[in-house]
Design an enzyme around this catalytic site. Sequence first.
Site, mmCIF file in Angstrom:
data_model
loop_
_atom_site.group_PDB
_atom_site.id
_atom_site.type_symbol
_atom_site.label_atom_id
_atom_site.label_comp_id
_atom_site.label_asym_id
_atom_site.label_seq_id
_atom_site.Cartn_x
_atom_site.Cartn_y
_atom_site.Cartn_z
ATOM 1 C CB CYS A 159 -0.965 -0.102 1.289
ATOM 2 S SG CYS A 159 -0.028 -0.463 2.745
ATOM 3 C CG HIS A 254 -0.527 4.704 3.412
ATOM 4 N ND1 HIS A 254 -1.006 4.457 4.504
ATOM 5 C CD2 HIS A 254 -0.038 3.314 3.213
ATOM 6 C CE1 HIS A 254 -1.043 3.449 5.256
ATOM 7 N NE2 HIS A 254 -0.459 2.621 4.209
ATOM 8 C CB THR A 344 -8.237 -0.013 4.055
ATOM 9 O OG1 THR A 344 -8.839 1.053 4.205
ATOM 10 C CG2 THR A 344 -7.242 -0.411 5.143
HETATM 11 P P1 NAP Z 1 -5.432 -8.119 10.258
HETATM 12 O O1 NAP Z 1 -6.401 -6.987 10.610
HETATM 13 O O2 NAP Z 1 -4.479 -8.330 11.257
HETATM 14 O O3 NAP Z 1 -6.270 -9.440 9.813
HETATM 15 C C1 NAP Z 1 -5.698 -10.669 9.822
HETATM 16 C C2 NAP Z 1 -6.725 -11.771 9.123
HETATM 17 O O4 NAP Z 1 -6.016 -13.013 9.131
HETATM 18 C C3 NAP Z 1 -7.856 -12.007 10.214
HETATM 19 O O5 NAP Z 1 -9.010 -12.376 9.515
HETATM 20 C C4 NAP Z 1 -7.304 -13.271 11.172
HETATM 21 O O6 NAP Z 1 -8.277 -14.155 11.364
HETATM 22 C C5 NAP Z 1 -6.790 -13.887 9.911
HETATM 23 N N1 NAP Z 1 -5.435 -15.029 10.697
HETATM 24 C C6 NAP Z 1 -4.478 -14.408 11.195
HETATM 25 N N2 NAP Z 1 -3.968 -15.815 11.605
HETATM 26 C C7 NAP Z 1 -4.402 -16.671 11.273
HETATM 27 C C8 NAP Z 1 -4.058 -18.012 11.068
HETATM 28 N N3 NAP Z 1 -3.404 -18.604 11.940
HETATM 29 N N4 NAP Z 1 -4.943 -18.902 10.403
HETATM 30 C C9 NAP Z 1 -5.975 -18.229 9.572
HETATM 31 N N5 NAP Z 1 -6.109 -17.118 9.592
HETATM 32 C C10 NAP Z 1 -5.587 -16.142 10.172
HETATM 33 O O7 NAP Z 1 -4.652 -7.639 8.971
HETATM 34 P P2 NAP Z 1 -4.779 -6.743 7.787
HETATM 35 O O8 NAP Z 1 -4.498 -5.315 8.064
HETATM 36 O O9 NAP Z 1 -6.294 -7.078 7.386
HETATM 37 O O10 NAP Z 1 -3.965 -7.327 6.631
HETATM 38 C C11 NAP Z 1 -4.365 -8.460 5.901
HETATM 39 C C12 NAP Z 1 -3.134 -8.665 4.794
HETATM 40 O O11 NAP Z 1 -3.292 -7.763 3.874
HETATM 41 C C13 NAP Z 1 -1.866 -8.713 5.374
HETATM 42 O O12 NAP Z 1 -1.176 -9.785 4.573
HETATM 43 C C14 NAP Z 1 -1.294 -7.326 5.157
HETATM 44 O O13 NAP Z 1 0.140 -7.422 4.914
HETATM 45 C C15 NAP Z 1 -2.073 -7.216 3.712
HETATM 46 N N6 NAP Z 1 -2.321 -5.486 3.552
HETATM 47 C C16 NAP Z 1 -2.835 -4.824 4.225
HETATM 48 C C17 NAP Z 1 -3.212 -3.486 4.179
HETATM 49 C C18 NAP Z 1 -3.746 -2.423 5.025
HETATM 50 O O14 NAP Z 1 -3.679 -1.330 4.851
HETATM 51 N N7 NAP Z 1 -3.943 -2.844 6.323
HETATM 52 C C19 NAP Z 1 -2.696 -2.761 2.859
HETATM 53 C C20 NAP Z 1 -2.030 -3.727 1.779
HETATM 54 C C21 NAP Z 1 -2.062 -5.181 2.179
HETATM 55 P P3 NAP Z 1 -8.769 -13.810 13.052
HETATM 56 O O15 NAP Z 1 -9.752 -12.566 13.164
HETATM 57 O O16 NAP Z 1 -9.727 -15.016 13.133
HETATM 58 O O17 NAP Z 1 -7.705 -13.601 13.822
#
Ligand code: NAP
Length: 368
Positions: A159, A254, A344
């Site tokens: 991002c 961002h 996001t």
């Molecule tokens: P997040 O809020 O921490 O959400 C993580 C998700 O992964 C939750 O649904 C969680 O489930 C699941 N998860 C965690 N541990 C797991 C496991 N052991 N097995 C299966 N599922 C699991 O993270 P996020 O910010 O949404 O980011 C998600 C992805 O997008 C990441 O790879 C990040 O690098 C990428 N990303 C994020 C952004 C951003 O702006 N936030 C931008 C670009 C890319 P539970 O709720 O059940 O724990």
Amino acid sequence: MCAHKIAVGVLGATGMVGQRYIYLLKDHPWFEVTYVAASPRSAGKKYREAVESRWLIGSDVPAGVADLVVQDANDAKLALGACKFVFSALEMDKDAIKALEAAYAAEGIPVVSNASANRWTDDVPMLIPEINPHHLSVIAEQKKHRGWDKGFIAVKPNCSLQSYMMPIFALQQAGYPVKRMIVTTLQATSGAGYPGVPSFDMIDNIVPYIGGEEEKTEREVLKILGTVKDGKIENAAGPLVAAHCNRVPVIDGHTACVSLEFDLPENKKPSLEEIERVWTAFTALPQELALPSAPVQPIIVRHEPNRPQPRRDRENDKGMAVTIGRLRTCPVFDIRFVALSHNTKRGAALGGILNAELLKAKGFFDAL
Ligand code: NAP
């Protein structure tokens, strides 16, 4: 389920990005969420119960998803028959995500991913549809040499670089290649997921370190601008990027402060007026195909001295346009400017949805 829509799943549906997917897909003309999966902690609960205490979007959980039972994302077989392809928004160990995304693809379920695990896999396209839709051609080779029939993996980049990738690509395409850049990012807290950075570290503060972010910001540019050779993506040689990535107390959006130098002799460098003309006129394949999530004008240039600002500019054109301001000459390099994108939306879920729309428009889901 509407007969004309494609059934889709969201892996990591309970997280920051996953929730955005659920919300942004609720009235999507082509896709309908029929499957949600997350960690074993959430598995077995109805979606609305799983996100009850941490639903982050200022609107109710969409009715069509609220009663879906969350499945364990670690078992790809559970998605068989429940959806045709999945968006991956998992946050786990990189090797685990890599293996899991491959497991879905091996089951015949394409994966459109936000995770960084497969960004450096050289037969996996890392897409910004306005820039490198031709990288989709590596999918045929990816399927062939992995022995996958219908499944494949396509990813989106980090991002942090969304706000300046289209501007530098537009300049390069117009004959103004960039040689070197210094980028200072001011990144929103939502970029760290939920619950993310503790509020005590974030309020009244700036954190000048985001693990792994500077490396991604500097390297991913080269793959995005790369060329396809023998079914793989070969990185571009430049531009050389130096990044400083900071976490700031902004919820979404961002910002990047950019100084850049052109790879051109002095008398061939573009004027500020010409640069603005190139940016404002820039459109690409998503606009030509009128993809539902594509912004009408991908790059918006503002002239007020105090724009862009996250609160005022992040939602421009569905949160998919990049907004640029403060374009001026640079006494060290050639030009400098401030760029903003919604992390996001353009940088995560809606960027992933745009990738899926491009894949559908190009026939990659026809066999599902
Ligand atoms: P997040 O809020 O921490 O959400 C993580 C998700 O992964 C939750 O649904 C969680 O489930 C699941 N998860 C965690 N541990 C797991 C496991 N052991 N097995 C299966 N599922 C699991 O993270 P996020 O910010 O949404 O980011 C998600 C992805 O997008 C990441 O790879 C990040 O690098 C990428 N990303 C994020 C952004 C951003 O702006 N936030 C931008 C670009 C890319 P539970 O709720 O059940 O724990």
